[in-house]
Design an enzyme around this catalytic site. Structure first.
Site, PDB file in Angstrom:
ATOM      1  N   VAL A  26     -63.631  20.539  22.086  1.00  0.00           N
ATOM      2  CA  VAL A  26     -63.584  19.085  21.911  1.00  0.00           C
ATOM      3  C   VAL A  26     -64.988  18.579  21.585  1.00  0.00           C
ATOM      4  O   VAL A  26     -65.937  18.856  22.315  1.00  0.00           O
ATOM      5  CB  VAL A  26     -63.075  18.374  23.184  1.00  0.00           C
ATOM      6  CG1 VAL A  26     -63.087  16.860  22.983  1.00  0.00           C
ATOM      7  CG2 VAL A  26     -61.704  18.863  23.579  1.00  0.00           C
TER       8      VAL A  26
ATOM      9  N   LYS B 275     -57.157  17.229  21.297  1.00  0.00           N
ATOM     10  CA  LYS B 275     -58.411  17.054  22.020  1.00  0.00           C
ATOM     11  C   LYS B 275     -58.286  16.072  23.182  1.00  0.00           C
ATOM     12  O   LYS B 275     -58.820  16.310  24.277  1.00  0.00           O
ATOM     13  CB  LYS B 275     -59.506  16.603  21.049  1.00  0.00           C
ATOM     14  CG  LYS B 275     -59.848  17.659  20.005  1.00  0.00           C
ATOM     15  CD  LYS B 275     -60.764  17.103  18.926  1.00  0.00           C
ATOM     16  CE  LYS B 275     -61.098  18.152  17.880  1.00  0.00           C
ATOM     17  NZ  LYS B 275     -61.889  17.597  16.756  1.00  0.00           N
TER      18      LYS B 275
ATOM     19  N   GLY C 291     -68.011  31.778  14.196  1.00  0.00           N
ATOM     20  CA  GLY C 291     -68.395  33.085  14.711  1.00  0.00           C
ATOM     21  C   GLY C 291     -69.749  33.515  14.181  1.00  0.00           C
ATOM     22  O   GLY C 291     -70.606  34.008  14.937  1.00  0.00           O
TER      23      GLY C 291
END
Length: 427
Positions: free
Chosen positions: A125, A198, A10
């Site tokens: 991913v 993934k 973030g």
């Protein structure tokens, strides 16, 4: 735009969005309206105007001033509930949360489809490697046959260091934790679950159907020893944790998918054999494109923030063109579930290291048991001794996994067999 979470990724994303110099000019049109955190008083590396950072995440997802929700809190809850609530309020979603998508993608994409909003997840991913959007767009005209990937930087670092002689699995894992390449609880990485999350996402894109995570076979690298790495090297292989999604054809018709994660002996000349350290790579094979490989850093604040910010930029660009009609290539209209082949039906080669009593008849007995179940041996080598036990390494030709396991079960019941410390598949 509202961002949920101001941790490593973030913070990296906010830093990127605030520094538009030399970057795409569309960045200057993006407003970080709210950022949601759990602890307001925690020190932050980024400075935002007063009132932007709040600790009421639900208020952000329901705020009519927010068009886009960027979910960066990780984990399953409250991420799932917040994302679904945001979709109910007509917000478009950007997420880096592979666990959320692999486990609850059905629910999220169905809700997004009904609400007419986008869900973008380039960062879920491969870190900073652009692979989601190319699969959805550039490669979507191809018939994909196989996706073979190294998509966990922690395990790739550990195996690379072991190959370089840096120590045992436990030693290198501790080193990786000290360097920040492995979590304090590394189980999701070293047990293969992170890679399973993934590959489930990649397989759903490559083969145009949803994947049930519980049907994805996975195993980790805990049983890979230094001695196996040495033997693999002598045989012309390196050991990598591969995530594979493959669709063979039977009578020219598509067969069920094989979707799996496991340590694999990879031939040294294979493109993925030279992917080392924390790097990731995704090799896509299809028709008519042939082979395409995506390579780059698979984790880290900068790499992941790059992918998140790219999704934000693309989302804004799409909404500027048309806020009413979604681009059908960028949506997730995958209504069917792909059928997954049980691991017992996999056709592959095997490497097995077997400890036996040093008796003349042992190799013959091994050959007889393997032959009984149709297992053809490419090589049988007695490599030496370990605690007065003979060590025999066998490599098979292609065989059905179920047949190989049956043969091995019978072999392990023989009086002359002590144990089978290592069994790996061979690419």
């Amino acid at each position: 735009m509202g961002i949920l979470g101001l941790g490593t990724v973030g913070t990296g994303t906010v830093e990127l969005l605030l520094d538009s110099t030399g970057r795409n000019p569309l960045l200057s049109e993006i407003e970080i309206y709210r950022v949601g955190v759990r602890e307001l008083n925690k020190p932050r590396k980024v400075k935002l105007p007063d009132g932007v950072i709040i600790n009421d995440l639900n208020a952000i997802v329901s705020d009519p001033q927010v068009d886009i929700i960027v979910e960066l809190i990780g984990g399953v809850e409250p991420a799932r509930s917040l994302v679904l609530r945001a979709i109910q309020f007509g917000k478009h979603i950007i997420t880096a949360n592979k666990a959320l998508i692999s486990r609850f993608g059905d629910e999220i994409f169905t809700a997004a489809d009904q609400a007419g909003v986008y869900v973008m997840l380039e960062a879920a991913v491969g870190g900073g490697i652009p692979v989601i959007r190319p699969l959805k767009e550039s490669l979507s005209i191809n018939r994909i046959n196989t996706v073979t990937a190294i998509i966990n930087g922690t395990t790739n670092y550990i195996l690379t260091q072991m190959q370089m002689g840096s120590g045992s699995f436990d030693d290198v894992l501790t080193d990786a934790q000290n360097l920040g390449y492995a979590e304090a609880d590394p189980s999701a990485d070293i047990d293969g679950l992170d890679a399973a999350d993934k590959i489930a996402i990649l397989a759903s894109l490559a083969f145009n159907g949803r994947i049930r995570l519980e049907e994805v076979y996975y195993e980790g690298i805990c049983k890979v020893s230094k001695i196996d790495i040495v033997y693999a090297e002598k045989l012309g292989f390196v050991i990598k944790l591969l995530a594979i999604a493959q669709q063979d054809k039977k009578d020219n018709l598509p067969a069920p998918l094989s979707v799996r994660v496991h340590p694999t002996l990879v031939p040294k000349e294979h493109p993925l054999a030279s992917i080392n350290g924390i790097y990731n790579a995704i090799l896509v094979e299809g028709e008519p494109i042939g082979q395409v490989m995506f390579f780059g850093p698979g984790a880290g604040a900068g790499a992941t923030a790059s992918a998140v910010s790219s999704d934000i930029l693309n989302m804004v660009a799409e909404l500027k063109i048309s806020a009413q009609t979604l681009n059908p290539i960028l949506t997730w209209k995958l209504h069917k579930h792909n059928e997954i082949t049980p691991i017992e039906e996999l056709i592959t080669r095997f490497y097995a290291r077997i400890l036996t009593r040093d008796e003349p008849s042992v190799v013959g007995k091994l050959g007889t048991c393997f032959g009984k179940y149709g297992v053809s041996l490419e090589s049988v080598v007695q490599t030496g001794f370990q605690d007065k036990l003979a060590e025999i390494v066998v490599v098979t030709h292609d065989v059905r996994e179920g047949d190989f396991r049956q043969a091995l079960k019978e072999i392990e019941s023989l009086d002359t067999i002590h144990s089978t410390p290592s069994i790996f598949r061979v690419l």
